[in-house]
Design a protein around this motif. Structure first.
Motif, mmCIF file in Angstrom:
data_model
loop_
_atom_site.group_PDB
_atom_site.id
_atom_site.type_symbol
_atom_site.label_atom_id
_atom_site.label_comp_id
_atom_site.label_asym_id
_atom_site.label_seq_id
_atom_site.Cartn_x
_atom_site.Cartn_y
_atom_site.Cartn_z
ATOM 1 N N UNK A 84 135.249 54.321 51.666
ATOM 2 C CA UNK A 84 134.770 54.938 50.091
ATOM 3 C C UNK A 84 134.851 56.289 50.448
ATOM 4 N N UNK A 85 134.986 56.575 51.101
ATOM 5 C CA UNK A 85 135.265 58.534 51.393
ATOM 6 C C UNK A 85 136.948 58.321 51.042
ATOM 7 N N UNK A 86 137.068 57.475 51.390
ATOM 8 C CA UNK A 86 138.943 57.852 51.205
ATOM 9 C C UNK A 86 139.247 57.805 50.357
ATOM 10 N N UNK A 87 138.352 57.011 49.291
ATOM 11 C CA UNK A 87 138.711 56.554 47.392
ATOM 12 C C UNK A 87 137.875 57.692 47.163
ATOM 13 N N UNK A 88 137.478 58.395 47.996
ATOM 14 C CA UNK A 88 136.222 59.420 47.277
ATOM 15 C C UNK A 88 135.431 59.303 45.933
#
Length: 259
Positions: free
Chosen positions: A253-257
């Protein structure tokens, strides 16, 4: 009180919808046609108002031959009669042209109130009610979740992001409704059989007083110049939980912002 309810047949949203490659209009023959969902709420509201105030409910629909199925469903729900505007010259008409054509058709019908759904599932322009009221020269009451008629005045609750507004207008008026307004009834077997005998008046452009130069794809104010099929849905990401599933999901989820 004489009430007109506008009904539209649309492609079934459960099936794949396509555009005609030649002119980028909706390929209605390529999928099953059904009555527009919000039209059912409009029909129900028209019937409820008739039960309160008396009068009759007239269905008005613009569409090709297969639109008869949706008209008959509206009649089987309890509407009294119908008018079907059907002419090949209407093919490709945009929302503004449709409003003009329906306004001309309504000049052949006696009405105190016009009720329609706030949008259709095939176009979702949401402008027909406003444009129709402009052509008719009557007030518009949009996004109605409740309608009350008393002493020649319509009062609605207009749905908003913060709740609702209370809006009033004198009749005749055009009211567009949302799905929160009621629960559409199911046609009984008796009404389905009665619907087969209810009158359906068929009009073409000439009978409705519609100018051919003001409708149709060639005269539309809007145009689809290009279209492409939606890309196939990509495979999802599978997270295997080996004791660190929560961490992996958080990292994804962090990677996809998203977080």
């Amino acid at each position: 009180m004489n009430i007109v309810v506008l009904v539209k047949q649309v492609p079934d949203t459960a099936t794949e919808r396509k555009l005609n490659p030649a002119d980028h209009t909706l390929d209605r023959a390529g999928s099953d046609g059904v009555i527009n969902e919000l039209c059912e709420y409009a029909i129900e509201e028209a019937l409820l108002q008739r039960e309160k105030h008396g009068g009759e409910v007239t269905v008005v629909s613009m569409g090709p031959d297969q639109a008869t199925d949706s008209i008959r469903k509206a009649l089987s729900m309890g509407a009294d009669k119908a008018v079907h505007l059907n002419d090949e010259a209407l093919h490709g008409s945009d929302a503004l042209q449709t409003a003009y054509a329906l306004a001309q058709t309504l000049s052949t019908v006696s009405y105190d109130l016009v009720i329609l759904g706030s949008e259709s599932t095939d176009a979702r322009t949401g402008v027909l009610g406003a444009a129709l009221a402009e052509y008719l020269g009557v007030p518009q009451l949009t996004q109605a979740s409740k309608v009350d008629i008393e002493d020649g005045t319509a009062t609605i609750r207009r749905t908003t992001d913060y709740g609702y507004d209370v809006v009033t207008a004198s009749l005749p008026a055009v009211v567009s409704v949302v799905e929160k307004i009621n629960e559409p009834r199911y046609p009984s077997f008796k009404l389905i059989m009665q619907a087969k005998k209810k009158p359906v008046e068929k009009l073409d452009l000439a009978a409705a007083g519609i100018s051919a130069e003001k409708v149709g794809l060639a005269n539309a104010a809007t145009e689809v110049t290009d279209a492409a099929p939606a890309p196939p849905r990509a495979a999802g990401t599978v997270v295997k939980d080996e004791g660190d599933g929560g961490v992996k999901i958080a990292e994804f989820l962090a990677e996809k912002k998203f977080v």
